[in-house]
Enzyme design. Sequence first.
Site, PDB file in Angstrom:
ATOM      1  N   HIS A 164       0.831  -1.207   0.000  1.00  0.00           N
ATOM      2  CA  HIS A 164       0.000   0.000   0.000  1.00  0.00           C
ATOM      3  C   HIS A 164       0.875   1.271   0.000  1.00  0.00           C
ATOM      4  O   HIS A 164       0.707   2.152  -0.844  1.00  0.00           O
ATOM      5  CB  HIS A 164      -0.905  -0.033   1.238  1.00  0.00           C
ATOM      6  CG  HIS A 164      -1.840   1.118   1.350  1.00  0.00           C
ATOM      7  ND1 HIS A 164      -3.179   1.019   1.045  1.00  0.00           N
ATOM      8  CD2 HIS A 164      -1.653   2.405   1.738  1.00  0.00           C
ATOM      9  CE1 HIS A 164      -3.757   2.192   1.228  1.00  0.00           C
ATOM     10  NE2 HIS A 164      -2.854   3.049   1.657  1.00  0.00           N
ATOM     11  N   GLU A 165       1.824   1.324   0.916  1.00  0.00           N
ATOM     12  CA  GLU A 165       2.672   2.517   1.032  1.00  0.00           C
ATOM     13  C   GLU A 165       3.577   2.672  -0.194  1.00  0.00           C
ATOM     14  O   GLU A 165       3.906   3.795  -0.593  1.00  0.00           O
ATOM     15  CB  GLU A 165       3.516   2.474   2.315  1.00  0.00           C
ATOM     16  CG  GLU A 165       2.699   2.509   3.613  1.00  0.00           C
ATOM     17  CD  GLU A 165       1.715   3.678   3.689  1.00  0.00           C
ATOM     18  OE1 GLU A 165       2.036   4.764   3.184  1.00  0.00           O
ATOM     19  OE2 GLU A 165       0.608   3.483   4.233  1.00  0.00           O
ATOM     20  N   HIS A 168       1.734   4.671  -2.706  1.00  0.00           N
ATOM     21  CA  HIS A 168       1.822   6.121  -2.437  1.00  0.00           C
ATOM     22  C   HIS A 168       3.188   6.669  -2.872  1.00  0.00           C
ATOM     23  O   HIS A 168       3.271   7.730  -3.488  1.00  0.00           O
ATOM     24  CB  HIS A 168       1.640   6.395  -0.942  1.00  0.00           C
ATOM     25  CG  HIS A 168       0.230   6.233  -0.463  1.00  0.00           C
ATOM     26  ND1 HIS A 168      -0.844   6.791  -1.113  1.00  0.00           N
ATOM     27  CD2 HIS A 168      -0.287   5.588   0.616  1.00  0.00           C
ATOM     28  CE1 HIS A 168      -1.952   6.488  -0.455  1.00  0.00           C
ATOM     29  NE2 HIS A 168      -1.646   5.750   0.585  1.00  0.00           N
ATOM     30  N   HIS A 171       3.467   6.934  -6.585  1.00  0.00           N
ATOM     31  CA  HIS A 171       2.644   8.066  -7.014  1.00  0.00           C
ATOM     32  C   HIS A 171       3.444   9.372  -6.844  1.00  0.00           C
ATOM     33  O   HIS A 171       3.498  10.213  -7.737  1.00  0.00           O
ATOM     34  CB  HIS A 171       1.364   8.090  -6.172  1.00  0.00           C
ATOM     35  CG  HIS A 171       0.318   9.038  -6.639  1.00  0.00           C
ATOM     36  ND1 HIS A 171      -0.878   9.199  -5.993  1.00  0.00           N
ATOM     37  CD2 HIS A 171       0.278   9.905  -7.693  1.00  0.00           C
ATOM     38  CE1 HIS A 171      -1.606  10.101  -6.631  1.00  0.00           C
ATOM     39  NE2 HIS A 171      -0.924  10.535  -7.666  1.00  0.00           N
TER      40      HIS A 171
END
Length: 231
Positions: A164-165, A168, A171
């Site tokens: 998940h991280e 980020h 991104h």
Amino acid sequence: MAAATAARLQEHYRKNVVPDLMKARGYKTTLDAALHGNNIPPAVVENLIASTKAGTEPLRRYHRLRKRVLGVDTYHQYDATVPLVEFDRKYPYEEVLDWLPASVTPLGEPYRTELRDLLFGDWIDVYENRGKRSGAYSAPVYGVHPYMLLNYNDTLDAVFTLAHEMGHSMHTILSNDHQPFVYSSYTIFVAEVPSTLNEALFLDYMLARAEDDRERIVLLQHAIDNIAGTF
Ligand SMILES: [Zn+2]
């Protein structure tokens, strides 16, 4: 703060402060006021709510199945998180370092390589430590690279948190590479798209390499809980 006081304050905020701000700024509704900052049409939220209400049947079916598997007469909120199988497999950090880049192969070679570099870039504070805050996050720094904080504890949850991280962080890297500083930070409305996409890709990868049905069940329970939780 006492729960009753907090609830009263929240009620006061909802009933008085939000509508006052809305009126002071000339919005028609509190929804308009809340969405204006990110320029999101209210129809997007209305459609989201309608689609959610129309699509709850698979989730209901899942909980009916859980009730049957758990063998309980009544099914409560707290039954929803009871594990369906015994499972204590450990996922050492060094082991998952190869799995994560492999899981994002569908996004293309440049993305995969970039994620690999990020993972091995020594910018991640991996393990719990004395005085360290809890949770996990990715902190963007324009012109440098993101820094990540984890509290990795070898569980399946921890692996998915890393995936998940990483979403980020990727991104951030892509946004910083292609946008000038003023436009580089992204809004909350799009922020969870790459992180949940990376989790979904990682789920596919893990399901394909799962060693037995026990692990598959745990993976699917994690995925379903996560969809409801993220929502
Ligand atoms: Zn996130």
